[in-house]
Design an enzyme around this catalytic site. Structure first.
Site, PDB file in Angstrom:
ATOM      1  CG  ASP C  41      27.411   8.516   2.408  1.00  0.00           C
ATOM      2  OD1 ASP C  41      27.997   7.806   3.227  1.00  0.00           O
ATOM      3  OD2 ASP C  41      27.991   9.173   1.514  1.00  0.00           O
ATOM      4  N   GLY C  44      24.199  13.864   8.740  1.00  0.00           N
ATOM      5  CA  GLY C  44      24.858  15.164   8.712  1.00  0.00           C
ATOM      6  C   GLY C  44      25.139  15.661   7.302  1.00  0.00           C
ATOM      7  CB  THR C  46      27.394  18.143   1.847  1.00  0.00           C
ATOM      8  OG1 THR C  46      26.742  17.369   0.842  1.00  0.00           O
ATOM      9  CG2 THR C  46      28.637  18.810   1.293  1.00  0.00           C
ATOM     10  CB  ALA C 118      14.514   7.574  -0.848  1.00  0.00           C
ATOM     11  CB  ILE C 190      34.525  25.509  -1.855  1.00  0.00           C
ATOM     12  CG1 ILE C 190      33.154  25.470  -1.153  1.00  0.00           C
ATOM     13  CG2 ILE C 190      35.266  24.193  -1.645  1.00  0.00           C
ATOM     14  CD1 ILE C 190      32.203  24.383  -1.645  1.00  0.00           C
ATOM     15  CD  GLU C 209      37.251  32.070 -10.898  1.00  0.00           C
ATOM     16  OE1 GLU C 209      37.166  31.228  -9.980  1.00  0.00           O
ATOM     17  OE2 GLU C 209      36.349  32.275 -11.746  1.00  0.00           O
ATOM     18  CG  ASP C 318      23.335  22.727  -0.915  1.00  0.00           C
ATOM     19  OD1 ASP C 318      23.014  23.730  -0.247  1.00  0.00           O
ATOM     20  OD2 ASP C 318      24.507  22.267  -0.946  1.00  0.00           O
ATOM     21  CG  HIS C 450      36.934  48.788  25.487  1.00  0.00           C
ATOM     22  ND1 HIS C 450      37.196  49.136  24.185  1.00  0.00           N
ATOM     23  CD2 HIS C 450      38.106  48.927  26.155  1.00  0.00           C
ATOM     24  CE1 HIS C 450      38.459  49.503  24.073  1.00  0.00           C
ATOM     25  NE2 HIS C 450      39.031  49.381  25.254  1.00  0.00           N
TER      26      HIS C 450
HETATM   27  C1  LIG Z   1      44.414  45.330  34.303  1.00  0.00           C
HETATM   28  C2  LIG Z   1      43.109  45.923  33.948  1.00  0.00           C
HETATM   29  C3  LIG Z   1      42.334  45.330  32.965  1.00  0.00           C
HETATM   30  C4  LIG Z   1      41.104  45.880  32.612  1.00  0.00           C
HETATM   31  N1  LIG Z   1      40.389  45.278  31.626  1.00  0.00           N
HETATM   32  C5  LIG Z   1      39.193  45.810  31.263  1.00  0.00           C
HETATM   33  C6  LIG Z   1      38.450  45.250  30.194  1.00  0.00           C
HETATM   34  O1  LIG Z   1      38.864  44.288  29.565  1.00  0.00           O
HETATM   35  N2  LIG Z   1      37.263  45.809  29.879  1.00  0.00           N
HETATM   36  C7  LIG Z   1      36.779  46.892  30.556  1.00  0.00           C
HETATM   37  O2  LIG Z   1      35.683  47.346  30.225  1.00  0.00           O
HETATM   38  N3  LIG Z   1      37.460  47.446  31.557  1.00  0.00           N
HETATM   39  C8  LIG Z   1      38.661  46.936  31.921  1.00  0.00           C
HETATM   40  N4  LIG Z   1      39.373  47.532  32.934  1.00  0.00           N
HETATM   41  C9  LIG Z   1      38.782  48.685  33.612  1.00  0.00           C
HETATM   42  C10 LIG Z   1      38.966  49.969  32.762  1.00  0.00           C
HETATM   43  O3  LIG Z   1      40.336  50.187  32.552  1.00  0.00           O
HETATM   44  C11 LIG Z   1      38.323  51.143  33.466  1.00  0.00           C
HETATM   45  O4  LIG Z   1      36.970  50.866  33.735  1.00  0.00           O
HETATM   46  C12 LIG Z   1      38.389  52.399  32.592  1.00  0.00           C
HETATM   47  O5  LIG Z   1      39.716  52.727  32.276  1.00  0.00           O
HETATM   48  C13 LIG Z   1      37.701  53.566  33.278  1.00  0.00           C
HETATM   49  O6  LIG Z   1      37.801  54.691  32.445  1.00  0.00           O
HETATM   50  P1  LIG Z   1      37.801  56.168  33.073  1.00  0.00           P
HETATM   51  O7  LIG Z   1      37.797  57.059  31.873  1.00  0.00           O
HETATM   52  O8  LIG Z   1      36.728  56.275  34.040  1.00  0.00           O
HETATM   53  O9  LIG Z   1      39.172  56.282  33.872  1.00  0.00           O
HETATM   54  P2  LIG Z   1      40.682  55.986  33.539  1.00  0.00           P
HETATM   55  O10 LIG Z   1      40.826  55.122  32.360  1.00  0.00           O
HETATM   56  O11 LIG Z   1      41.276  55.510  34.803  1.00  0.00           O
HETATM   57  O12 LIG Z   1      41.273  57.407  33.127  1.00  0.00           O
HETATM   58  C14 LIG Z   1      41.366  58.448  34.043  1.00  0.00           C
HETATM   59  C15 LIG Z   1      42.383  59.440  33.537  1.00  0.00           C
HETATM   60  O13 LIG Z   1      42.311  60.602  34.323  1.00  0.00           O
HETATM   61  C16 LIG Z   1      43.607  61.107  34.533  1.00  0.00           C
HETATM   62  N5  LIG Z   1      43.562  61.952  35.733  1.00  0.00           N
HETATM   63  C17 LIG Z   1      43.233  61.577  36.979  1.00  0.00           C
HETATM   64  N6  LIG Z   1      43.240  62.642  37.797  1.00  0.00           N
HETATM   65  C18 LIG Z   1      43.569  63.729  37.043  1.00  0.00           C
HETATM   66  C19 LIG Z   1      43.715  65.097  37.313  1.00  0.00           C
HETATM   67  N7  LIG Z   1      43.525  65.593  38.538  1.00  0.00           N
HETATM   68  N8  LIG Z   1      44.061  65.924  36.299  1.00  0.00           N
HETATM   69  C20 LIG Z   1      44.243  65.443  35.028  1.00  0.00           C
HETATM   70  N9  LIG Z   1      44.113  64.147  34.738  1.00  0.00           N
HETATM   71  C21 LIG Z   1      43.771  63.283  35.719  1.00  0.00           C
HETATM   72  C22 LIG Z   1      44.432  59.872  34.681  1.00  0.00           C
HETATM   73  O14 LIG Z   1      45.800  60.124  34.416  1.00  0.00           O
HETATM   74  C23 LIG Z   1      43.803  58.957  33.640  1.00  0.00           C
HETATM   75  O15 LIG Z   1      44.452  59.081  32.391  1.00  0.00           O
HETATM   76  C24 LIG Z   1      40.627  47.015  33.287  1.00  0.00           C
HETATM   77  C25 LIG Z   1      41.385  47.618  34.284  1.00  0.00           C
HETATM   78  C26 LIG Z   1      42.613  47.091  34.605  1.00  0.00           C
HETATM   79  C27 LIG Z   1      43.432  47.747  35.657  1.00  0.00           C
HETATM   80  C1  LIG Z   2      33.967  22.099   1.281  1.00  0.00           C
HETATM   81  C2  LIG Z   2      32.643  22.702   1.633  1.00  0.00           C
HETATM   82  C3  LIG Z   2      32.576  23.658   2.616  1.00  0.00           C
HETATM   83  C4  LIG Z   2      31.347  24.215   2.963  1.00  0.00           C
HETATM   84  N1  LIG Z   2      31.310  25.152   3.968  1.00  0.00           N
HETATM   85  C5  LIG Z   2      30.120  25.693   4.318  1.00  0.00           C
HETATM   86  C6  LIG Z   2      30.038  26.623   5.389  1.00  0.00           C
HETATM   87  O1  LIG Z   2      31.047  26.951   6.027  1.00  0.00           O
HETATM   88  N2  LIG Z   2      28.832  27.146   5.713  1.00  0.00           N
HETATM   89  C7  LIG Z   2      27.701  26.792   5.023  1.00  0.00           C
HETATM   90  O2  LIG Z   2      26.636  27.285   5.360  1.00  0.00           O
HETATM   91  N3  LIG Z   2      27.741  25.895   4.020  1.00  0.00           N
HETATM   92  C8  LIG Z   2      28.921  25.339   3.654  1.00  0.00           C
HETATM   93  N4  LIG Z   2      28.948  24.417   2.649  1.00  0.00           N
HETATM   94  C9  LIG Z   2      27.671  24.090   1.965  1.00  0.00           C
HETATM   95  C10 LIG Z   2      26.864  23.107   2.801  1.00  0.00           C
HETATM   96  O3  LIG Z   2      27.607  21.951   3.042  1.00  0.00           O
HETATM   97  C11 LIG Z   2      25.552  22.802   2.120  1.00  0.00           C
HETATM   98  O4  LIG Z   2      24.864  23.998   1.848  1.00  0.00           O
HETATM   99  C12 LIG Z   2      24.658  21.939   2.995  1.00  0.00           C
HETATM  100  O5  LIG Z   2      25.294  20.727   3.314  1.00  0.00           O
HETATM  101  C13 LIG Z   2      23.324  21.666   2.300  1.00  0.00           C
HETATM  102  O6  LIG Z   2      22.542  20.862   3.123  1.00  0.00           O
HETATM  103  P1  LIG Z   2      21.459  19.863   2.528  1.00  0.00           P
HETATM  104  O7  LIG Z   2      20.780  19.277   3.689  1.00  0.00           O
HETATM  105  O8  LIG Z   2      20.655  20.577   1.520  1.00  0.00           O
HETATM  106  O9  LIG Z   2      22.258  18.757   1.701  1.00  0.00           O
HETATM  107  P2  LIG Z   2      23.485  17.825   2.046  1.00  0.00           P
HETATM  108  O10 LIG Z   2      24.223  18.301   3.239  1.00  0.00           O
HETATM  109  O11 LIG Z   2      24.251  17.702   0.789  1.00  0.00           O
HETATM  110  O12 LIG Z   2      22.812  16.464   2.460  1.00  0.00           O
HETATM  111  C14 LIG Z   2      22.112  15.702   1.554  1.00  0.00           C
HETATM  112  C15 LIG Z   2      22.052  14.284   2.053  1.00  0.00           C
HETATM  113  O13 LIG Z   2      21.130  13.569   1.268  1.00  0.00           O
HETATM  114  C16 LIG Z   2      21.616  12.256   1.057  1.00  0.00           C
HETATM  115  N5  LIG Z   2      20.956  11.716  -0.137  1.00  0.00           N
HETATM  116  C17 LIG Z   2      21.023  12.200  -1.408  1.00  0.00           C
HETATM  117  N6  LIG Z   2      20.234  11.498  -2.220  1.00  0.00           N
HETATM  118  C18 LIG Z   2      19.653  10.533  -1.462  1.00  0.00           C
HETATM  119  C19 LIG Z   2      18.721   9.503  -1.732  1.00  0.00           C
HETATM  120  N7  LIG Z   2      18.244   9.326  -2.942  1.00  0.00           N
HETATM  121  N8  LIG Z   2      18.334   8.698  -0.725  1.00  0.00           N
HETATM  122  C20 LIG Z   2      18.833   8.889   0.539  1.00  0.00           C
HETATM  123  N9  LIG Z   2      19.700   9.849   0.835  1.00  0.00           N
HETATM  124  C21 LIG Z   2      20.099  10.662  -0.151  1.00  0.00           C
HETATM  125  C22 LIG Z   2      23.087  12.461   0.909  1.00  0.00           C
HETATM  126  O14 LIG Z   2      23.800  11.251   1.176  1.00  0.00           O
HETATM  127  C23 LIG Z   2      23.360  13.534   1.942  1.00  0.00           C
HETATM  128  O15 LIG Z   2      23.687  12.969   3.197  1.00  0.00           O
HETATM  129  C24 LIG Z   2      30.164  23.818   2.296  1.00  0.00           C
HETATM  130  C25 LIG Z   2      30.235  22.838   1.308  1.00  0.00           C
HETATM  131  C26 LIG Z   2      31.445  22.283   0.974  1.00  0.00           C
HETATM  132  C27 LIG Z   2      31.490  21.236  -0.066  1.00  0.00           C
END
Ligand SMILES: Cc1cc2nc3c(=O)[nH]c(=O)nc-3n(C[C@H](O)[C@H](O)[C@H](O)COP(=O)(O)OP(=O)(O)OC[C@H]3O[C@@H](n4cnc5c(N)ncnc54)[C@H](O)[C@@H]3O)c2cc1C
Ligand SMILES: Cc1cc2nc3c(=O)[nH]c(=O)nc-3n(C[C@H](O)[C@H](O)[C@H](O)COP(=O)(O)OP(=O)(O)OC[C@H]3O[C@@H](n4cnc5c(N)ncnc54)[C@H](O)[C@@H]3O)c2cc1C
Lengths: 55, 474, 474
Positions: C41, C44, C46, C118, C190, C209, C318, C450
């Protein structure tokens, strides 16, 4: 302060093992690992620590 | 405990309740230490109030509006209306929920909370000034202190945040209207996240950037994907220009810029957002009274135990320098608390991931191929483009790739650069792999759920081994 | 190579080009084996044509429509129109891209592709019948075979898929209209994925069910969250009822059901989707000619090298039984190819993750708390509810939690149950942890970006240690 410095470069050991090394005062950079590709294990750290205390 | 009759005392005094400070406080209290957290403003700091959280809330809403406007080919058509004031209210609600959560968690863990601004009196005492003038102050003696005062947006000449048309990121994240025309100064991650957001919400966005590309520090093929997408959203980039000033006109403002050679340009706008970086909040702490030293940019220098030059005073988070990220701040906060509690904690993390929440997202951790070579490794690289990912195709987001960098002789995973859908989440698996000292084979042999984006991490690892299934191997 | 003059020969003959078969074929060819892949068939199987991929495409579109219809509080309002025929066309395009990709990848890796059905002639020969009647057939001799023929939807009495109002999952995934009223028989994964999808697209969905809850096999507090959300989408559940028949009425059909006690109910519908499980495609292979044995349900029994009772004939996917998941099929395919190539490969995986793409998603791996205790571990459990996650709040999806199960004395991670946003992606990190023999401390100590949902995995690990930051520790 007898806890060793943390290494500057990469260390191939899990966090729990690195912490254990500091706890036991083992310089992890001086340990050769027995894990895959030379990864350092908990056992490596413990035997190093035992060896050190036996000295 | 009362020390004398004017000053109270505490084991650990923490200044600033951002992700560095509040996390340190909770962990210190969990370790049984008497802990006092001083915050002058809102719990959660920059991150929860005017950083990570508000920006991500806006991004969610903007993505939804953009996505549904471009889904006709998927059988979904809509012309969404954007109510910026409502969006900001929703965002405020999310922020309130989180910041009041932080306050509750501190209390539940027995952290003493103190509202006010702390300054150092000497190396074992701070003064905390409450609220406004004349509200009084108190002294607190401490055995250990953790400085977690964070950072603030850098101001550039001629762009005062006090002026209404000039936005800091904080102002942008409190917008109640979508500006028709927005000029953004700075194409770092904050500038790019907000440019993309406002472009999706309907602004005409023009970006002015001194350097010659977006997102300095990222590899070219990573930042290119984000820039291309931004351009397709209509964002206009002007590289090699510095913003020099602005003036009011009849309908809005005009922002002027200058190249190194003195060539001037001008751009019409309703608002100008300045996002050129952040500087440490260390100048207002009277650090000299405690003898705590900073570098020439004002960042407090610390060792791998987060200690400043004064052993019992720690500094964490943005005020202690790069990487200025919330999760780095929190990790440092935990280490500081545990070191103070006498535990063998250290900033020994092998890899601090970073994410940029642009479209598509970027997630990176550890070393790039070039950095790996510079560090004496023999890098091998594996890649998987998202356009070959079944999950990516079913979401309609196929830009980008997963790249994984390993050491060829040992197989150890050294780093990853991911640009694409959910890159910020996908980087977690590689980060764990690096921390554990895992190999490329470990990732390649681990069964990954189908259909997921995480399969692309596995495929990239297989590609590094020369035996990927869904890409051609190099 | 030509063997005699009527039959051709091959090192490895693979039957079925689903995720089991095509992956096995590519890996076998990568190992230098002469490989022939027979598919009757579409490439890839099923998964790519009528399973994983089409269902996830529909889910994306339905989610988008639902999401934007309920985003007024975020400042985005829209009333999206759904064009089901367009959605199906888009889905077909995605499927075509992936299936033609599979074909190209097979060719690029030097896999011989053969179209046809087969059947076994003997234990070293198959007959491949091409296309329809009179299109001829050929014999192929093989040294090794891999049976990867997958599964087909189970039919229940009185519900013939040939009848137009009766939908199999395959029919549902080819819909060109959204039925006003849809009855779904079966609340397995499923049934639940498709019920949720059509409810979001506008159908009135009624589920019948036999058992007394949705998603058998999942812990109660996991399935409850999915059921509650489904109910809030208007899906009506009727537990303890088996579908007994249907008949045409003036406007649509009426589906009847019966309880164990013989109590009857009836439900109006436009379509009735039957999703009660899948049975192995082993009955049409003439397995007896090769001496390959199946269990009483028709699944081919295999060992940890994926070998059937006939050593040089493997079975994967399977057709070889649980877990009937695409990524399990692919892993088994890789192992089969490597075993045939003489490598020390085995199905030694510690954990096969599983995901359900309902709203919210479910991702699970390894042991539950109860299973861990049954297996002689001393389980310790950590949880993090998504309502305490900053990232979840910024996306508006806060239902659910991460639960992580570890062995208390050693700290080894044993399993995780995640229900919530991106659960299918988040499970990857825990799967890697389990495969690597990582501990709760390893996950808790790894810095997580984070703000991300992946932080909830770290928090759950910290909670298991009794020192979570963002939840109260038990
Ligand atoms: C827009 C933006 C997005 C970011 N996104 C990410 C991210 O996705 N992932 C990531 O890992 N990092 C991110 N960061 C960086 C992250 O925010 C900083 O690395 C992290 O906050 C540092 O933590 P900290 O505890 O060292 O200081 P801070 O979080 O800056 O905390 C310091 C605290 O000390 C207090 N404080 C300061 N001086 C005094 C004082 N004299 N007396 C009492 N309190 C005081 C302040 O009020 C503050 O509350 C981002 C930063 C910005 C600006
Ligand atoms: C709706 C649905 C959702 C699923 N979602 C997931 C998922 O998210 N994650 C997951 O891990 N599994 C999922 N599965 C299960 C997954 O599809 C099967 O575990 C997987 O396909 C098994 O692989 P297989 O190689 O053993 O067989 P199959 O994928 O079934 O392949 C067998 C192949 O052998 C061929 N064949 C059969 N007999 C002969 C023959 N005599 N001569 C030549 N060719 C032949 C068939 O045509 C087919 O192509 C799902 C299944 C369904 C139905």
């Amino acid at each position: 302060d007898d806890t060793p410095e943390t290494p500057g470069g990469r260390v191939f050991a899990p966090p729990a093992v690195r912490r254990l090394a500091r706890e036991l005062g083992v310089d992890i950079e001086s340990v050769s690992g027995s894990g895959p590709s030379g990864r350092i294990t908990e056992g490596d750290i413990r035997s190093k620590a035992d060896g050190a205390s036996a000295d | 405990m009362v020390v004398g009759d004017i000053a109270t005392g505490t084991d650990v005094l923490i200044i600033g309740a951002g992700p560095g400070g509040y996390v340190a406080a909770i962990r210190a209290a969990q370790k049984g230490l008497d802990t006092t957290l001083v915050e002058r403003d809102s719990y959660g700091g920059t991150c929860l109030n005017v950083g990570c959280i508000p920006s991500k809330a806006f991004i969610t809403a903007a993505d939804l509006a953009d996505e549904v406007s471009n889904a006709e080919h998927m059988g979904i058509s809509a012309d969404p209306a954007v109510e910026m004031a409502t969006m900001t209210e929703w965002k405020d609600g999310v922020v309130d929920q989180l910041t009041s959560g932080v306050e509750k968690l501190c209390k539940a863990n027995q952290v003493n909370l103190l509202k006010g601004t702390a300054t150092f009196a000497d190396e074992n005492k701070v003064r905390v000034a409450h609220g406004g003038e004349g509200q009084g102050s108190e002294s607190i003696e401490f055995k250990h202190a953790i400085i977690a005062t964070g950072s603030r947006p850098i101001q550039i000449p001629n762009f005062a945040y006090a002026d209404e048309p000039v936005w800091s990121s904080t102002d942008a994240l409190a917008a109640t209207e979508v500006p028709d025309k927005l000029v953004v100064v700075g194409a770092g991650y904050i500038g790019m996240e907000l440019s993309t957001t406002f472009a999706k919400l309907g602004s005409d966005v023009t970006v002015i950037e001194m350097l010659d590309d977006v997102l300095p520090g990222y590899e070219d093929d990573v930042s290119r994907i984000v820039r291309k997408r931004a351009e397709s959203l209509g964002i206009e980039f002007n590289f090699g220009e510095g913003a020099s000033g602005w003036e009011e006109t009849d309908d809005g403002i005009v922002v002027t810029s200058e190249t190194e050679d003195g060539e001037e340009s001008s751009y019409e706008a309703d608002k100008v957002l300045v996002a050129v970086g952040r500087s440490p909040v260390s100048d207002t702490l009277e650090l000299e009274n405690a003898g705590v030293e900073t570098d020439d940019r004002g960042f407090i220098t610390t060792d791998d135990r987060t200690r400043t030059n004064v052993d019992h005073i720690h500094a964490v988070g943005d005020v202690a320098g790069e990487p200025m990220l919330a999760h780095a701040a929190s990790k440092e906060g935990i280490v500081a608390a545990e070191v103070i509690a006498g535990e063998p904690a250290a900033m020994d993390v092998q890899a601090i991931p970073a994410a940029v929440f642009t479209d598509p997202e970027i997630g990176t951790v550890g070393l790039t191929e070039a950095e790996a070579a510079d560090n004496g490794f023999e890098p091998v690289v594996g890649e998987m483009p998202f356009r070959a990912s079944g999950r990516a195709l079913t979401t309609g987001h196929t830009d980008g790739f997963v790249r994984i960098v390993a050491d060829e002789p040992t197989g150890f995973v050294l780093g990853a650069q991911i640009v694409g859908p959910e890159a910020s989440e996908l980087i977690a698996e590689v980060t764990l792999a690096i921390e554990l000292g895992a190999t490329i084979e470990d990732i390649a042999s681990t069964v990954h759920t189908h259909p997921t984006l995480a399969e692309a991490v596995m495929e990239a690892a297989e590609n590094a081994q020369g035996q990927a299934i869904h890409t051609l191997n190099r």
